[in-house]
Design a protein around this motif. Structure first.
Motif, PDB file in Angstrom:
ATOM      1  N   PRO A  99     -11.449   1.133 -10.634  1.00 41.60           N
ATOM      2  CA  PRO A  99     -12.152   1.205  -9.349  1.00 41.60           C
ATOM      3  C   PRO A  99     -11.241   0.716  -8.215  1.00 41.60           C
ATOM      4  O   PRO A  99     -10.474  -0.233  -8.383  1.00 41.60           O
ATOM      5  CB  PRO A  99     -13.359   0.278  -9.523  1.00 41.60           C
ATOM      6  CG  PRO A  99     -13.150  -0.461 -10.782  1.00 41.60           C
ATOM      7  CD  PRO A  99     -12.024   0.153 -11.530  1.00 41.60           C
ATOM      8  N   ILE A 100     -11.328   1.354  -7.078  1.00 35.93           N
ATOM      9  CA  ILE A 100     -10.446   1.054  -5.956  1.00 35.93           C
ATOM     10  C   ILE A 100     -10.580  -0.401  -5.499  1.00 35.93           C
ATOM     11  O   ILE A 100      -9.580  -1.052  -5.190  1.00 35.93           O
ATOM     12  CB  ILE A 100     -10.670   2.042  -4.781  1.00 35.93           C
ATOM     13  CG1 ILE A 100      -9.570   1.905  -3.736  1.00 35.93           C
ATOM     14  CG2 ILE A 100     -12.034   1.870  -4.164  1.00 35.93           C
ATOM     15  CD1 ILE A 100      -8.249   2.470  -4.154  1.00 35.93           C
ATOM     16  N   GLU A 101     -11.792  -0.951  -5.488  1.00 33.39           N
ATOM     17  CA  GLU A 101     -11.967  -2.329  -5.009  1.00 33.39           C
ATOM     18  C   GLU A 101     -11.316  -3.342  -5.953  1.00 33.39           C
ATOM     19  O   GLU A 101     -10.780  -4.361  -5.515  1.00 33.39           O
ATOM     20  CB  GLU A 101     -13.445  -2.679  -4.770  1.00 33.39           C
ATOM     21  CG  GLU A 101     -14.348  -2.550  -5.964  1.00 33.39           C
ATOM     22  CD  GLU A 101     -14.885  -1.146  -6.217  1.00 33.39           C
ATOM     23  OE1 GLU A 101     -15.611  -0.980  -7.210  1.00 33.39           O
ATOM     24  OE2 GLU A 101     -14.592  -0.216  -5.438  1.00 33.39           O
ATOM     25  N   THR A 102     -11.310  -3.059  -7.249  1.00 36.13           N
ATOM     26  CA  THR A 102     -10.634  -3.942  -8.210  1.00 36.13           C
ATOM     27  C   THR A 102      -9.128  -3.879  -7.995  1.00 36.13           C
ATOM     28  O   THR A 102      -8.448  -4.906  -7.990  1.00 36.13           O
ATOM     29  CB  THR A 102     -11.001  -3.556  -9.653  1.00 36.13           C
ATOM     30  OG1 THR A 102     -12.418  -3.639  -9.815  1.00 36.13           O
ATOM     31  CG2 THR A 102     -10.329  -4.470 -10.658  1.00 36.13           C
ATOM     32  N   PRO A 119     -11.839   6.852  -9.419  1.00 40.83           N
ATOM     33  CA  PRO A 119     -13.074   7.601  -9.183  1.00 40.83           C
ATOM     34  C   PRO A 119     -14.157   6.754  -8.501  1.00 40.83           C
ATOM     35  O   PRO A 119     -14.267   5.558  -8.731  1.00 40.83           O
ATOM     36  CB  PRO A 119     -13.514   8.018 -10.587  1.00 40.83           C
ATOM     37  CG  PRO A 119     -12.853   7.055 -11.510  1.00 40.83           C
ATOM     38  CD  PRO A 119     -11.587   6.628 -10.840  1.00 40.83           C
ATOM     39  N   GLU A 120     -14.922   7.410  -7.656  1.00 43.40           N
ATOM     40  CA  GLU A 120     -16.078   6.775  -7.014  1.00 43.40           C
ATOM     41  C   GLU A 120     -17.293   7.646  -7.287  1.00 43.40           C
ATOM     42  O   GLU A 120     -17.242   8.834  -7.041  1.00 43.40           O
ATOM     43  CB  GLU A 120     -15.850   6.661  -5.499  1.00 43.40           C
ATOM     44  CG  GLU A 120     -14.816   5.644  -5.103  1.00 43.40           C
ATOM     45  CD  GLU A 120     -15.238   4.207  -5.369  1.00 43.40           C
ATOM     46  OE1 GLU A 120     -16.456   3.927  -5.349  1.00 43.40           O
ATOM     47  OE2 GLU A 120     -14.362   3.378  -5.617  1.00 43.40           O
ATOM     48  N   PRO A 121     -18.346   7.131  -7.802  1.00 40.13           N
ATOM     49  CA  PRO A 121     -18.482   5.765  -8.286  1.00 40.13           C
ATOM     50  C   PRO A 121     -17.767   5.599  -9.629  1.00 40.13           C
ATOM     51  O   PRO A 121     -17.540   6.564 -10.350  1.00 40.13           O
ATOM     52  CB  PRO A 121     -19.988   5.584  -8.455  1.00 40.13           C
ATOM     53  CG  PRO A 121     -20.500   6.959  -8.732  1.00 40.13           C
ATOM     54  CD  PRO A 121     -19.584   7.897  -7.974  1.00 40.13           C
ATOM     55  N   PHE A 122     -17.429   4.363  -9.946  1.00 34.89           N
ATOM     56  CA  PHE A 122     -16.761   4.046 -11.214  1.00 34.89           C
ATOM     57  C   PHE A 122     -17.805   3.485 -12.170  1.00 34.89           C
ATOM     58  O   PHE A 122     -18.481   2.522 -11.844  1.00 34.89           O
ATOM     59  CB  PHE A 122     -15.659   3.007 -10.995  1.00 34.89           C
ATOM     60  CG  PHE A 122     -14.840   2.752 -12.230  1.00 34.89           C
ATOM     61  CD1 PHE A 122     -13.705   3.495 -12.478  1.00 34.89           C
ATOM     62  CD2 PHE A 122     -15.221   1.793 -13.151  1.00 34.89           C
ATOM     63  CE1 PHE A 122     -12.961   3.287 -13.620  1.00 34.89           C
ATOM     64  CE2 PHE A 122     -14.477   1.572 -14.292  1.00 34.89           C
ATOM     65  CZ  PHE A 122     -13.339   2.316 -14.537  1.00 34.89           C
ATOM     66  N   TYR A 123     -17.908   4.104 -13.376  1.00 30.04           N
ATOM     67  CA  TYR A 123     -18.900   3.643 -14.343  1.00 30.04           C
ATOM     68  C   TYR A 123     -18.276   2.911 -15.520  1.00 30.04           C
ATOM     69  O   TYR A 123     -18.685   1.806 -15.838  1.00 30.04           O
ATOM     70  CB  TYR A 123     -19.749   4.818 -14.849  1.00 30.04           C
ATOM     71  CG  TYR A 123     -20.627   5.413 -13.774  1.00 30.04           C
ATOM     72  CD1 TYR A 123     -21.684   4.690 -13.240  1.00 30.04           C
ATOM     73  CD2 TYR A 123     -20.383   6.685 -13.282  1.00 30.04           C
ATOM     74  CE1 TYR A 123     -22.482   5.228 -12.236  1.00 30.04           C
ATOM     75  CE2 TYR A 123     -21.179   7.223 -12.289  1.00 30.04           C
ATOM     76  CZ  TYR A 123     -22.226   6.499 -11.765  1.00 30.04           C
ATOM     77  OH  TYR A 123     -23.006   7.020 -10.783  1.00 30.04           O
ATOM     78  N   ALA A 124     -17.308   3.534 -16.177  1.00 31.64           N
ATOM     79  CA  ALA A 124     -16.720   2.925 -17.373  1.00 31.64           C
ATOM     80  C   ALA A 124     -15.384   3.597 -17.679  1.00 31.64           C
ATOM     81  O   ALA A 124     -15.210   4.794 -17.439  1.00 31.64           O
ATOM     82  CB  ALA A 124     -17.660   3.079 -18.567  1.00 31.64           C
ATOM     83  N   ILE A 125     -14.475   2.828 -18.230  1.00 32.65           N
ATOM     84  CA  ILE A 125     -13.154   3.344 -18.584  1.00 32.65           C
ATOM     85  C   ILE A 125     -13.264   4.461 -19.618  1.00 32.65           C
ATOM     86  O   ILE A 125     -12.631   5.507 -19.504  1.00 32.65           O
ATOM     87  CB  ILE A 125     -12.263   2.209 -19.132  1.00 32.65           C
ATOM     88  CG1 ILE A 125     -12.034   1.137 -18.071  1.00 32.65           C
ATOM     89  CG2 ILE A 125     -10.929   2.761 -19.633  1.00 32.65           C
ATOM     90  CD1 ILE A 125     -11.514  -0.174 -18.615  1.00 32.65           C
ATOM     91  N   GLY A 126     -14.078   4.246 -20.648  1.00 30.19           N
ATOM     92  CA  GLY A 126     -14.192   5.189 -21.751  1.00 30.19           C
ATOM     93  C   GLY A 126     -14.599   6.587 -21.336  1.00 30.19           C
ATOM     94  O   GLY A 126     -14.307   7.555 -22.042  1.00 30.19           O
ATOM     95  N   LEU A 127     -15.268   6.723 -20.190  1.00 26.87           N
ATOM     96  CA  LEU A 127     -15.680   8.041 -19.715  1.00 26.87           C
ATOM     97  C   LEU A 127     -14.491   8.924 -19.336  1.00 26.87           C
ATOM     98  O   LEU A 127     -14.629  10.133 -19.219  1.00 26.87           O
ATOM     99  CB  LEU A 127     -16.606   7.898 -18.501  1.00 26.87           C
ATOM    100  CG  LEU A 127     -17.951   7.219 -18.753  1.00 26.87           C
ATOM    101  CD1 LEU A 127     -18.715   7.066 -17.444  1.00 26.87           C
ATOM    102  CD2 LEU A 127     -18.765   8.005 -19.770  1.00 26.87           C
ATOM    103  N   HIS A 128     -13.324   8.324 -19.177  1.00 23.06           N
ATOM    104  CA  HIS A 128     -12.134   9.053 -18.743  1.00 23.06           C
ATOM    105  C   HIS A 128     -11.200   9.396 -19.891  1.00 23.06           C
ATOM    106  O   HIS A 128     -10.064   9.815 -19.677  1.00 23.06           O
ATOM    107  CB  HIS A 128     -11.409   8.240 -17.664  1.00 23.06           C
ATOM    108  CG  HIS A 128     -12.291   7.953 -16.499  1.00 23.06           C
ATOM    109  ND1 HIS A 128     -12.490   8.851 -15.472  1.00 23.06           N
ATOM    110  CD2 HIS A 128     -13.096   6.892 -16.240  1.00 23.06           C
ATOM    111  CE1 HIS A 128     -13.348   8.341 -14.616  1.00 23.06           C
ATOM    112  NE2 HIS A 128     -13.727   7.160 -15.053  1.00 23.06           N
ATOM    113  N   TYR A 129     -11.683   9.231 -21.112  1.00 23.50           N
ATOM    114  CA  TYR A 129     -10.891   9.503 -22.315  1.00 23.50           C
ATOM    115  C   TYR A 129     -11.667  10.410 -23.256  1.00 23.50           C
ATOM    116  O   TYR A 129     -12.886  10.273 -23.384  1.00 23.50           O
ATOM    117  CB  TYR A 129     -10.582   8.204 -23.072  1.00 23.50           C
ATOM    118  CG  TYR A 129      -9.501   7.368 -22.448  1.00 23.50           C
ATOM    119  CD1 TYR A 129      -8.187   7.476 -22.875  1.00 23.50           C
ATOM    120  CD2 TYR A 129      -9.792   6.468 -21.426  1.00 23.50           C
ATOM    121  CE1 TYR A 129      -7.179   6.710 -22.303  1.00 23.50           C
ATOM    122  CE2 TYR A 129      -8.799   5.698 -20.849  1.00 23.50           C
ATOM    123  CZ  TYR A 129      -7.498   5.822 -21.291  1.00 23.50           C
ATOM    124  OH  TYR A 129      -6.509   5.066 -20.726  1.00 23.50           O
TER     125      TYR A 129
END
Length: 160
Positions: A99-102, A119-129
């Motif tokens: 997430p951009i704010e992190t 990505p915005e909104p950011f939900y979870a890392i695993g969603l991108h794998y």
């Protein structure tokens, strides 16, 4: 989603995410007890993974810290703290998704950040794998062995 993370060393350090701790109903005593267990696990993994290999020196070198993804930043802050104590010349954080704010907060703690996806909104890392499984000890040991074999000097028949 980490409530806290521990950095090992002569003086172990706990990095807490107070917001996650509050939401999960976790207190500092619980975190301290869990940290003791995690320090034992860190040492077990060090013995298992390194075996007779020396640690790579970090002092006065450029270090690239790679993570598979960042959510709250608690775990990576612990890794950054551990590396900073070792005196790198530069510390670069490389992560595929966060997430951009992190990332904005982490930029204060490292010399550079490389992150191609925020990505915005950011939900979870695993969603991108496609596959986000926990890496086993066996996989780590095999990868380290493969790397050591690639670095070994080639031997001719007279050297074998």
């Amino acid at each position: 989603l980490a409530a806290a993370a521990v950095v090992n060393g002569e003086e172990p350090e706990i990095v807490e995410n107070e917001e996650v701790m509050r939401l999960a109903g976790i207190d500092r005593d619980y975190v301290k007890e869990q940290a003791k267990e995690e320090l034992l696990e860190i040492e077990r993994r060090r013995r298992t993974y390194l075996k007779d290999r020396a640690r790579v020196p970090i002092k006065d070198r450029t270090v690239v810290l790679v993570d598979d993804g960042i959510a709250t930043g608690t775990s990576i802050r612990a890794a950054i703290a551990a590396l900073r104590r070792k005196g790198p010349k530069r510390l670069i954080l490389a992560v595929p998704v966060a997430p951009i704010e992190t990332l904005q907060a982490l930029r204060q703690e490292v010399d550079d950040v490389i992150c191609p996806s925020t990505p915005e909104p950011f939900y979870a890392i695993g969603l991108h794998y496609g596959d986000f499984h926990q890496v086993s000890d066996g996989e780590v040991i095999q990868l380290l062995s493969d790397l050591a074999a690639m670095k070994a000097p080639a031997r001719g028949p007279e050297q074998a």
